[in-house]
Design a protein around this motif. Structure first.
Motif, PDB file in Angstrom:
ATOM      1  N   ASN A 142     -10.971  19.128  42.421  1.00  0.00           N
ATOM      2  CA  ASN A 142     -11.773  18.022  41.903  1.00  0.00           C
ATOM      3  C   ASN A 142     -12.670  18.479  40.764  1.00  0.00           C
ATOM      4  O   ASN A 142     -12.867  17.754  39.790  1.00  0.00           O
ATOM      5  CB  ASN A 142     -12.613  17.390  43.013  1.00  0.00           C
ATOM      6  CG  ASN A 142     -11.768  16.593  43.973  1.00  0.00           C
ATOM      7  OD1 ASN A 142     -10.635  16.219  43.670  1.00  0.00           O
ATOM      8  ND2 ASN A 142     -12.297  16.350  45.152  1.00  0.00           N
ATOM      9  N   THR A 143     -13.214  19.678  40.860  1.00  0.00           N
ATOM     10  CA  THR A 143     -14.070  20.209  39.804  1.00  0.00           C
ATOM     11  C   THR A 143     -13.253  20.434  38.537  1.00  0.00           C
ATOM     12  O   THR A 143     -13.710  20.127  37.435  1.00  0.00           O
ATOM     13  CB  THR A 143     -14.722  21.531  40.248  1.00  0.00           C
ATOM     14  OG1 THR A 143     -15.459  21.291  41.445  1.00  0.00           O
ATOM     15  CG2 THR A 143     -15.656  22.062  39.197  1.00  0.00           C
ATOM     16  N   ALA A 144     -12.049  20.944  38.672  1.00  0.00           N
ATOM     17  CA  ALA A 144     -11.195  21.197  37.519  1.00  0.00           C
ATOM     18  C   ALA A 144     -10.801  19.887  36.833  1.00  0.00           C
ATOM     19  O   ALA A 144     -10.712  19.823  35.610  1.00  0.00           O
ATOM     20  CB  ALA A 144      -9.950  21.963  37.945  1.00  0.00           C
ATOM     21  N   GLU A 145     -10.578  18.830  37.595  1.00  0.00           N
ATOM     22  CA  GLU A 145     -10.203  17.537  37.024  1.00  0.00           C
ATOM     23  C   GLU A 145     -11.377  16.871  36.316  1.00  0.00           C
ATOM     24  O   GLU A 145     -11.183  16.146  35.352  1.00  0.00           O
ATOM     25  CB  GLU A 145      -9.674  16.614  38.117  1.00  0.00           C
ATOM     26  CG  GLU A 145      -8.328  17.037  38.660  1.00  0.00           C
ATOM     27  CD  GLU A 145      -7.894  16.189  39.842  1.00  0.00           C
ATOM     28  OE1 GLU A 145      -8.627  15.239  40.190  1.00  0.00           O
ATOM     29  OE2 GLU A 145      -6.842  16.481  40.416  1.00  0.00           O
ATOM     30  N   ASP A 146     -12.586  17.104  36.786  1.00  0.00           N
ATOM     31  CA  ASP A 146     -13.770  16.460  36.215  1.00  0.00           C
ATOM     32  C   ASP A 146     -14.180  17.066  34.883  1.00  0.00           C
ATOM     33  O   ASP A 146     -14.844  16.421  34.084  1.00  0.00           O
ATOM     34  CB  ASP A 146     -14.955  16.543  37.183  1.00  0.00           C
ATOM     35  CG  ASP A 146     -14.728  15.688  38.432  1.00  0.00           C
ATOM     36  OD1 ASP A 146     -13.835  14.816  38.396  1.00  0.00           O
ATOM     37  OD2 ASP A 146     -15.435  15.903  39.421  1.00  0.00           O
ATOM     38  N   GLN A 147     -13.795  18.308  34.614  1.00  0.00           N
ATOM     39  CA  GLN A 147     -14.208  18.964  33.387  1.00  0.00           C
ATOM     40  C   GLN A 147     -13.355  18.461  32.219  1.00  0.00           C
ATOM     41  O   GLN A 147     -12.138  18.356  32.335  1.00  0.00           O
ATOM     42  CB  GLN A 147     -14.059  20.481  33.518  1.00  0.00           C
ATOM     43  CG  GLN A 147     -15.012  21.071  34.531  1.00  0.00           C
ATOM     44  CD  GLN A 147     -14.790  22.562  34.695  1.00  0.00           C
ATOM     45  OE1 GLN A 147     -13.832  23.115  34.193  1.00  0.00           O
ATOM     46  NE2 GLN A 147     -15.696  23.203  35.422  1.00  0.00           N
ATOM     47  N   PRO A 148     -13.995  18.149  31.098  1.00  0.00           N
ATOM     48  CA  PRO A 148     -13.222  17.685  29.943  1.00  0.00           C
ATOM     49  C   PRO A 148     -12.439  18.825  29.312  1.00  0.00           C
ATOM     50  O   PRO A 148     -12.720  19.999  29.535  1.00  0.00           O
ATOM     51  CB  PRO A 148     -14.302  17.175  28.982  1.00  0.00           C
ATOM     52  CG  PRO A 148     -15.514  17.952  29.360  1.00  0.00           C
ATOM     53  CD  PRO A 148     -15.416  18.186  30.849  1.00  0.00           C
ATOM     54  N   CYS A 149     -11.461  18.447  28.510  1.00  0.00           N
ATOM     55  CA  CYS A 149     -10.639  19.434  27.822  1.00  0.00           C
ATOM     56  C   CYS A 149     -11.500  20.151  26.785  1.00  0.00           C
ATOM     57  O   CYS A 149     -12.250  19.540  26.030  1.00  0.00           O
ATOM     58  CB  CYS A 149      -9.469  18.730  27.145  1.00  0.00           C
ATOM     59  SG  CYS A 149      -8.313  19.843  26.381  1.00  0.00           S
ATOM     60  N   ALA A 150     -11.388  21.464  26.707  1.00  0.00           N
ATOM     61  CA  ALA A 150     -12.222  22.249  25.797  1.00  0.00           C
ATOM     62  C   ALA A 150     -11.480  22.465  24.483  1.00  0.00           C
ATOM     63  O   ALA A 150     -10.922  23.523  24.225  1.00  0.00           O
ATOM     64  CB  ALA A 150     -12.587  23.578  26.438  1.00  0.00           C
ATOM     65  N   THR A 151     -11.470  21.464  23.619  1.00  0.00           N
ATOM     66  CA  THR A 151     -10.855  21.612  22.300  1.00  0.00           C
ATOM     67  C   THR A 151     -11.957  21.680  21.264  1.00  0.00           C
ATOM     68  O   THR A 151     -12.925  20.929  21.304  1.00  0.00           O
ATOM     69  CB  THR A 151      -9.916  20.440  21.974  1.00  0.00           C
ATOM     70  OG1 THR A 151     -10.666  19.228  22.032  1.00  0.00           O
ATOM     71  CG2 THR A 151      -8.758  20.376  22.946  1.00  0.00           C
ATOM     72  N   THR A 152     -11.813  22.576  20.323  1.00  0.00           N
ATOM     73  CA  THR A 152     -12.839  22.725  19.292  1.00  0.00           C
ATOM     74  C   THR A 152     -12.592  21.765  18.144  1.00  0.00           C
ATOM     75  O   THR A 152     -13.521  21.256  17.546  1.00  0.00           O
ATOM     76  CB  THR A 152     -12.866  24.168  18.757  1.00  0.00           C
ATOM     77  OG1 THR A 152     -11.558  24.527  18.324  1.00  0.00           O
ATOM     78  CG2 THR A 152     -13.323  25.125  19.847  1.00  0.00           C
ATOM     79  N   GLN A 153     -11.328  21.492  17.830  1.00  0.00           N
ATOM     80  CA  GLN A 153     -11.022  20.543  16.761  1.00  0.00           C
ATOM     81  C   GLN A 153      -9.675  19.895  17.070  1.00  0.00           C
ATOM     82  O   GLN A 153      -8.830  20.496  17.711  1.00  0.00           O
ATOM     83  CB  GLN A 153     -10.979  21.251  15.411  1.00  0.00           C
ATOM     84  CG  GLN A 153     -10.027  22.426  15.341  1.00  0.00           C
ATOM     85  CD  GLN A 153     -10.104  23.109  13.993  1.00  0.00           C
ATOM     86  OE1 GLN A 153     -10.478  22.486  13.011  1.00  0.00           O
ATOM     87  NE2 GLN A 153      -9.773  24.374  13.944  1.00  0.00           N
ATOM     88  N   PRO A 154      -9.477  18.658  16.640  1.00  0.00           N
ATOM     89  CA  PRO A 154      -8.218  17.986  16.925  1.00  0.00           C
ATOM     90  C   PRO A 154      -7.081  18.630  16.149  1.00  0.00           C
ATOM     91  O   PRO A 154      -7.294  19.262  15.119  1.00  0.00           O
ATOM     92  CB  PRO A 154      -8.463  16.560  16.468  1.00  0.00           C
ATOM     93  CG  PRO A 154      -9.607  16.643  15.532  1.00  0.00           C
ATOM     94  CD  PRO A 154     -10.418  17.833  15.936  1.00  0.00           C
ATOM     95  N   PRO A 155      -5.861  18.512  16.653  1.00  0.00           N
ATOM     96  CA  PRO A 155      -4.724  19.095  15.940  1.00  0.00           C
ATOM     97  C   PRO A 155      -4.544  18.430  14.585  1.00  0.00           C
ATOM     98  O   PRO A 155      -4.879  17.263  14.384  1.00  0.00           O
ATOM     99  CB  PRO A 155      -3.529  18.811  16.847  1.00  0.00           C
ATOM    100  CG  PRO A 155      -4.018  17.980  17.959  1.00  0.00           C
ATOM    101  CD  PRO A 155      -5.504  17.886  17.890  1.00  0.00           C
ATOM    102  N   GLY A 156      -4.029  19.171  13.626  1.00  0.00           N
ATOM    103  CA  GLY A 156      -3.922  18.691  12.261  1.00  0.00           C
ATOM    104  C   GLY A 156      -2.706  17.814  12.007  1.00  0.00           C
ATOM    105  O   GLY A 156      -2.590  17.194  10.960  1.00  0.00           O
ATOM    106  N   ASN A 157      -1.788  17.690  12.958  1.00  0.00           N
ATOM    107  CA  ASN A 157      -0.582  16.916  12.717  1.00  0.00           C
ATOM    108  C   ASN A 157      -0.674  15.466  13.188  1.00  0.00           C
ATOM    109  O   ASN A 157       0.308  14.770  13.244  1.00  0.00           O
ATOM    110  CB  ASN A 157       0.632  17.612  13.363  1.00  0.00           C
ATOM    111  CG  ASN A 157       0.450  17.789  14.859  1.00  0.00           C
ATOM    112  OD1 ASN A 157      -0.527  17.338  15.421  1.00  0.00           O
ATOM    113  ND2 ASN A 157       1.417  18.445  15.475  1.00  0.00           N
ATOM    114  N   GLY A 158      -1.846  15.004  13.547  1.00  0.00           N
ATOM    115  CA  GLY A 158      -2.046  13.615  13.953  1.00  0.00           C
ATOM    116  C   GLY A 158      -1.776  13.345  15.427  1.00  0.00           C
ATOM    117  O   GLY A 158      -1.965  12.242  15.888  1.00  0.00           O
TER     118      GLY A 158
END
Length: 73
Positions: free
Chosen positions: A51-67
């Protein structure tokens, strides 16, 4: 955890066959209850961890460049 001998008897005291059987049954029930309790606690800990793993947001620093949007694993 190590098993330790049960020192509830005096050194010179012996139990009757009936008392020894009752003691053995009691120890077996206790061992089964302890195993079941450990199993429940482990399942509970796994559920909390999931449950803790599901609650944490994805750790992305910047969106991918291909849209495309990046999804969390």
């Amino acid at each position: 955890m190590t098993d330790t001998p049960d020192n509830t008897q005096s050194p010179g005291q012996t139990l009757s066959a009936r008392a020894e059987a009752a003691r053995a049954e009691r120890l077996a029930r206790q061992a089964a209850a302890l195993r079941a309790n450990l199993r429940r606690r482990k399942d509970q800990a796994r559920t909390r961890q999931d449950n803790t793993a599901e609650d944490q947001p994805c750790a992305t620093t910047q969106p991918p460049g291909n849209g495309e949007s990046k999804t969390c694993p």
